[in-house]
Enzyme design. Structure first.
Site, mmCIF file in Angstrom:
data_model
loop_
_atom_site.group_PDB
_atom_site.id
_atom_site.type_symbol
_atom_site.label_atom_id
_atom_site.label_comp_id
_atom_site.label_asym_id
_atom_site.label_seq_id
_atom_site.Cartn_x
_atom_site.Cartn_y
_atom_site.Cartn_z
ATOM 1 N N ARG A 1 0.840 -1.265 -0.146
ATOM 2 C CA ARG A 1 -0.023 0.039 -0.080
ATOM 3 C C ARG A 1 0.881 1.178 0.006
ATOM 4 O O ARG A 1 0.718 2.256 -0.546
ATOM 5 C CB ARG A 1 -0.893 -0.004 1.219
ATOM 6 N N TYR A 2 2.147 1.094 0.593
ATOM 7 C CA TYR A 2 2.994 2.448 0.801
ATOM 8 C C TYR A 2 4.148 2.114 -0.213
ATOM 9 O O TYR A 2 4.482 0.776 -0.570
ATOM 10 C CB TYR A 2 3.477 2.208 2.209
ATOM 11 N N CYS B 1 -4.049 -17.198 15.331
ATOM 12 C CA CYS B 1 -3.608 -16.636 16.227
ATOM 13 C C CYS B 1 -3.633 -17.417 17.624
ATOM 14 O O CYS B 1 -4.458 -18.311 17.652
ATOM 15 C CB CYS B 1 -4.221 -15.437 16.518
ATOM 16 N N CYS C 1 -9.182 -12.132 18.762
ATOM 17 C CA CYS C 1 -9.624 -11.067 19.273
ATOM 18 C C CYS C 1 -10.952 -10.708 18.591
ATOM 19 O O CYS C 1 -11.065 -10.887 17.592
ATOM 20 C CB CYS C 1 -8.565 -9.865 19.018
ATOM 21 N N CYS D 1 -10.828 -7.794 15.735
ATOM 22 C CA CYS D 1 -9.720 -8.083 14.858
ATOM 23 C C CYS D 1 -10.273 -7.528 13.519
ATOM 24 O O CYS D 1 -11.305 -7.619 12.928
ATOM 25 C CB CYS D 1 -9.457 -9.679 14.801
ATOM 26 N N ARG E 1 -8.801 -8.142 10.707
ATOM 27 C CA ARG E 1 -8.707 -9.417 9.701
ATOM 28 C C ARG E 1 -9.398 -10.396 9.982
ATOM 29 O O ARG E 1 -9.348 -11.887 9.791
ATOM 30 C CB ARG E 1 -7.415 -9.660 9.335
ATOM 31 N N ASP F 1 -11.237 0.196 12.956
ATOM 32 C CA ASP F 1 -11.716 0.240 11.603
ATOM 33 C C ASP F 1 -13.132 -0.250 11.545
ATOM 34 O O ASP F 1 -13.483 -0.813 12.463
ATOM 35 C CB ASP F 1 -10.743 -0.861 10.894
ATOM 36 N N ASP G 1 -7.016 4.391 10.074
ATOM 37 C CA ASP G 1 -6.429 3.903 8.852
ATOM 38 C C ASP G 1 -7.865 3.906 7.873
ATOM 39 O O ASP G 1 -8.748 3.490 8.147
ATOM 40 C CB ASP G 1 -6.271 2.377 9.122
ATOM 41 N N LYS H 1 -2.992 5.251 6.679
ATOM 42 C CA LYS H 1 -3.062 5.542 8.150
ATOM 43 C C LYS H 1 -2.671 7.281 8.078
ATOM 44 O O LYS H 1 -1.874 7.725 7.563
ATOM 45 C CB LYS H 1 -1.887 5.120 8.863
HETATM 46 C C1 LIG Z 1 0.345 0.038 8.759
HETATM 47 C C2 LIG Z 1 0.611 -0.548 7.590
HETATM 48 C C3 LIG Z 1 1.971 -0.533 7.067
HETATM 49 C C4 LIG Z 1 3.068 -0.080 8.133
HETATM 50 O O1 LIG Z 1 2.939 1.418 8.563
HETATM 51 P P1 LIG Z 1 3.815 2.007 9.328
HETATM 52 O O2 LIG Z 1 3.345 3.467 9.554
HETATM 53 O O3 LIG Z 1 5.101 2.118 8.690
HETATM 54 O O4 LIG Z 1 4.130 1.322 10.533
HETATM 55 C C5 LIG Z 1 2.451 -0.902 5.856
HETATM 56 N N1 LIG Z 1 1.512 -1.469 4.933
HETATM 57 C C6 LIG Z 1 0.094 -1.446 5.428
HETATM 58 C C7 LIG Z 1 -0.763 -1.869 4.451
HETATM 59 C C8 LIG Z 1 -0.402 -0.958 6.342
HETATM 60 O O5 LIG Z 1 -1.688 -1.060 6.944
HETATM 61 S S1 SF4 Z 2 -5.868 -8.764 16.237
HETATM 62 FE FE1 SF4 Z 2 -6.508 -10.466 14.778
HETATM 63 S S2 SF4 Z 2 -4.589 -10.932 13.962
HETATM 64 FE FE2 SF4 Z 2 -4.043 -9.729 15.813
HETATM 65 S S3 SF4 Z 2 -3.880 -11.349 17.372
HETATM 66 FE FE3 SF4 Z 2 -5.915 -10.525 17.438
HETATM 67 S S4 SF4 Z 2 -6.945 -11.966 16.155
HETATM 68 FE FE4 SF4 Z 2 -4.831 -12.296 15.619
#
Ligand SMILES: *Cc1c(COP(=O)(O)O)cnc(C)c1O
Ligand code: SF4
Length: 700
Positions: free
Chosen positions: A79-80, A92, A96, A99, A101, A259, A296, A302
C-alpha cells in the site's frame, strides 16, 4: 472451555449466544488470557468472548480498507511506497473479537510454503521495498524453523533494510516466547517487533518476562493498540497501560481508531474520545509514552490526528496552544526573503494553472467551454519553463485549487486559467494567488474582472478618450433601445471571450432581430447582452508583451474569403470555417499590410489601452476601423490564448512568431516580465526577446 464458563456462572441463554456467534466468528482463548479475566464482561472478557452484537453489525464491510486491492500476489499488501505487509499466518493464539482481519483469521485456509516463497520473490523483485512487516494472523504461531525460513530469506534480499514482526503472543501466550526463539530472532537484526496490548490488566508477570527476553535479545519493541469502547476508551486506562508498557521496555507506537470491520461495530468509539485521550497525554506525561493516534482510512492509509495545538500560521508567525491551554507565539523566519536569496534553480517551484477543456454537457451550448485549454498548452508552458531548471508542476484550476496552491509551496504561478462560474471568473486565480502571496504572470484581479466585462471595459476606455463602438447593455429582452444607436448592431454576451456566444445571426438590422438575439444571449448564456454598433472597416488584432509594452507585429483578420451568407465578423461559425481543412485561404495576415501611418495609429491606441486598463506582462487587443478610418477598440483580452502550434492561428503566439520569437521565448519573456514586476531576480536564460524595460510596478 466448559469449566471456564462454569467459573463465570453463565446462564443457558448467554452460553447459547456465545455458541451462535462462535459458528460465524470462532472463539479461541489461551489459558493464560482466560486466567487474567476477572469477571464476566470486563475489558479482557470483551476482547476475547463472543458477543451477540457481532452478528448485529449490518453496516460494516469485511475488508473495509480494501487490502485485497493492494495485494499484488497472495500474502503481500503493498500500500505504501517503501514497505509491505507479509501475511504469513492465519492463526492466532487467541481470536480478538475486534480483529481487523476477522474475515481471515481462524479460517481453515492453509497458507502454503509455496505461497510464502512466491511472496518473498515479489519482495525480491521490488527494489523499492526496504521495510517488511511480517504479520498475519500471528507470525509467532508458526514453528521456530518456519519463522526462521522467512527471516533468513528476507535477510538475503539486499534492499530489505528493516524487518518487523507484528504479534500479540507476548500478551496472549507469553510462554511462546522461549529462549530458543529469542536466540533465533536475534540473528536477523535490525528486527523490530510491534506488540498488541490493549489494557493494563493484560500485563502479567509472564508477559513482562516475555517482553524483557525479547528486548534483551536486541529487539526494539513497540505497541499498537486499538481504541475499544468499554475496554480502553478512557484517558486513565490508556495512560496506565502506556506507563506499564514502558516499564517492560515497550514503546507505545500507534493508537488506532477502530476500523469499520464487519462484526466489530460495537467496539467503535468516536474520534472525539480519541482526541480527548491524546489531550490527556501530551504534556501531561512523558513524551516517550505518547504514540501517534491514527485512522486507517479507506484507500488513503494511516492518517495521524492531533489535538489542535497549532492555532494559526502565516509567513510571519505561528500561534500555538500548550497542554494547559496557554497561548504562545513563535516567530517564523521571513519566507519572502528566502525566495529571493535562494539561487538553486531546481528549488524554484512553478505551478502552471489552467482549466482543462472538455465537451459541453448536453444542456449547455456547444461553445460552453470554448475558453478552456487543451492539455497540450499547459504541457508546452511547463516544458518552456523547465528548460531553465525550475521545478514545474501542472495544477488544474478546479474547486480544490486553493488547497493545492497552499500546500504546494510554489515560488511562482504561471496562470492561464479562465476561472469557473461568475462574471469575474478570470480574477479568481489572481485573487487566490494574491492571498497566498504567490507571484504570478499577467494582469491582476481588477484588470481581469474589468476586461471580462465588456460594458465596464468600454466605459473605462471612453473615460480615457479611447474610441470604442457605441453600445448599450440589455439586462432584459424588453429594455428600450437607445435611439442613438444605428443599425446594423451586433449582440454579444457581456461576460465572455473567445467569440463565445457570437453567431452568424448576431448581427441584427432591425428591432425584431435585435430582441431575438438579446433573448438568445440572456437565455443561453445566463447574462446580460451587450449591443454595439457594427463598424464596417478592417479588423486588426494587436499583441503586446512587457510592461513598457512592446507592440508585436499587427495581425489583420480578413473575411474576404467567406461566402456571401456568412457575416464578416469573428463568430463561432467563422472560426469553424477556418478550422475546416478544405479552407485554403489564410484569414490571418501577419504582419498586416498597412501604411506606416495607420500602423502607428493602431500601436498608439493599443499602448494607451494597455496602460488605461493597467494590464500586465501581456495582452491582446482587437480593433476595427470606423468609417473615418479611426481605430476603435472592440475587445481587450488580458489572458490571450497561448496555443503553441502555429497551424492553430492562435493570434498572440502568431504575432510573436512574426517577430522572430520561439514559443520558449514567449513563455519566458512573460515569466521574466512578471518576475521583474515583483522585483524577483531569477531571469530565465537564452531568450531572444529579453525586453530591457524598466520595471513598471502596476500591482503593489
Ligand atoms: C500499517 C501498515 C504498514 C506499516 O505502516 P507504518 O506506518 O510504517 O508502521 C504498511 N502497510 C500497510 C498496508 C499498513 O496497513
Ligand atoms: S487482532 Fe486479529 S490478527 Fe491480531 S492477534 Fe488478534 S485475532 Fe490475531
Amino acid at each position: 472451555m466448559d469449566s471456564f464458563f462454569k467459573r463465570f456462572n453463565l446462564t443457558k441463554q448467554e452460553y447459547e449466544k456465545i455458541r451462535k456467534v462462535n459458528k460465524v466468528y470462532p472463539l479461541k482463548i489461551t489459558n493464560h488470557y482466560a486466567n487474567l479475566i476477572k469477571e464476566k464482561g470486563d475489558p479482557l472478557w470483551k476482547q476475547s468472548i463472543p458477543d451477540i452484537e457481532e452478528l448485529n453489525d449490518l453496516t460494516n464491510e469485511e475488508d473495509p480498507l480494501f487490502e485485497e486491492n493492494y495485494t499484488p500476489v497472495p500474502l503481500v499488501v503493498h500500500r505504501y511506497p517503501d514497505r509491505v505487509l507479509l501475511l504469513v499466518s492465519n492463526k492466532c493464539a487467541m481470536y480478538c473479537r475486534f480483529c481487523t482481519r476477522k474475515r481471515k483469521v481462524g479460517k481453515l485456509l492453509e497458507i502454503t510454503q509455496a505461497q510464502i516463497i512466491n511472496a518473498i520473490q515479489y519482495i525480491r523483485e521490488h527494489k523499492e521495498i526496504r521495510d517488511v512487516i511480517v504479520s498475519g494472523g500471528d507470525p509467532l504461531m508458526l514453528k521456530d524453523d518456519e519463522i526462521e525460513f522467512i527471516l533468513q530469506n528476507l535477510r538475503k534480499i539486499e534492499h530489505v533494510e528493516l524487518i518487523r514482526i507484528g504479534t500479540r503472543v507476548p500478551c496472549t501466550l507469553p510462554s511462546r516466547v522461549t529462549k530458543k526463539l529469542c536466540n533465533m530472532l536475534s540473528k536477523y537484526k535490525p528486527l523490530f517487533m510491534n506488540l498488541h496490548f490493549e489494557h493494563p490488566s493484560e500485563i502479567s508477570p509472564e508477559s513482562k518476562q516475555a517482553c524483557e527476553m525479547l528486548a534483551d535479545a536486541g529487539i526494539p519493541l513497540g505497541n499498537q493498540c486499538v481504541l475499544l469502547k468499554g475496554v480502553n476508551d478512557n484517558p486513565e486506562i490508556i495512560k496506565s497501560l502506556f506507563h506499564k508498557l514502558l516499564m517492560m521496555r515497550v514503546k507505545p507506537y500507534y493508537i488506532y481508531q477502530a476500523d469499520q470491520v464487519k462484526g466489530t461495530e460495537h467496539f467503535r468509539t468516536s474520534v472525539q474520545v480519541g482526541l480527548k485521550i491524546m489531550e490527556q497525554l501530551y504534556g501531561h506525561t512523558s513524551g516517550i509514552s505518547i504514540p501517534q493516534y491514527v485512522i486507517d482510512t479507506v484507500g488513503c492509509g494511516k492518517i495521524p490526528i492531533l489535538p489542535s495545538f497549532q492555532q494559526y500560521i502565516n509567513d510571519n508567525k505561528i500561534i500555538l496552544r500548550n497542554f494547559e491551554g496557554k497561548i504562545v507565539e513563535y516567530e517564523n523566519p521571513n519566507n519572502k526573503e528566502k525566495i529571493q536569496e535562494s539561487t538553486d534553480e531546481s528549488n524554484f517551484r512553478i505551478a502552471v494553472i489552467f482549466n482543462l477543456k472538455r465537451d459541453a454537457e448536453v444542456d449547455k451550448p456547444e461553445d460552453w467551454y470554448a475558453e478552456f485549454d487543451d492539455i497540450t498548452i499547459p504541457n508546452a508552458i511547463k516544458s518552456s519553463l523547465a528548460k531553465n531548471g525550475y521545478q514545474v508542476e501542472l495544477l488544474e484550476a478546479d474547486e480544490n485549487i486553493f488547497e493545492k496552491l497552499k500546500k504546494g509551496n510554489y515560488n511562482f504561478a504561471f496562470n492561464i486559467a479562465e476561472g469557473m462560474n461568475g462574471t469575474s471568473r478570470e480574477s479568481q486565480i489572481p485573487a487566490i494567488l494574491d492571498m497566498l502571496k504567490i507571484p504570478y504572470n499577467g494582469s491582476g484581479v481588477l484588470t481581469q474582472a474589468i476586461t471580462l466585462d465588456k460594458r465596464r471595459k468600454k466605459e473605462l476606455l471612453l473615460y480615457h478618450g479611447i474610441n470604442t463602438p457605441k453600445f448599450q447593455l440589455f439586462k432584459t429582452t424588453y429594455q428600450k433601445l437607445n435611439p442613438e444607436l444605428q443599425f446594423p448592431l451586433i449582440v454579444k454576451p457581456n461576460f465572455e471571450g473567445s467569440s463565445k456566444g457570437i453567431r452568424n445571426n448576431s448581427i441584427v438590422s432591425n428591432e425584431e432581430e435585435l430582441r431575438k438575439m438579446v433573448k438568445f444571449v440572456i437565455n443561453n448564456y445566463k447574462q446580460a447582452a451587450l449591443v454595439e454598433e457594427l463598424l464596417e472597416g478592417r479588423e486588426f488584432t494587436v499583441s503586446l508583451i512587457g510592461n513598457n509594452p512592446k507592440v508585436l507585429p499587427i495581425v489583420e483578420v480578413t473575411f474576404d474569403y467567406l461566402p456571401e451568407h456568412i457575416q464578416k465578423i469573428d463568430s463561432y461559425e467563422v472560426k469553424w470555417f477556418w478550422d475546416n481543412p478544405n479552407n485554403t485561404t489564410n484569414p490571418i495576415v501577419c504582419p498586416a499590410k498597412i501604411s506606416k501611418d495607420l500602423e502607428n495609429k493602431i500601436k498608439r491606441v493599443a499602448v494607451r489601452t494597455f496602460k488605461a486598463l493597467e494590464c500586465a506582462d501581456f495582452c491582446r487587443i482587437d480593433l476595427r476601423l470606423d468609417n473615418r478610418g479611426i481605430p476603435n477598440v472592440l475587445d481587450v483580452n488580458a489572458l490571450p490564448g497561448l496555443i503553441p502550434d502555429p497551424k492553430e492561428n492562435s493570434r498572440f503566439p502568431k504575432a510573436c512568431y512574426a517577430d522572430g520569437m520561439t514559443y520558449d521565448d514567449i513563455i519566458n519573456t512573460i515569466f521574466n516580465e512578471a518576475m521583474k514586476r515583483y522585483g524577483i531576480t531569477r531571469p530565465s536564460n537564452n531568450i531572444k526577446n529579453n525586453l530591457s524595460t524598466t520595471p513598471d510596478i502596476l500591482r503593489a
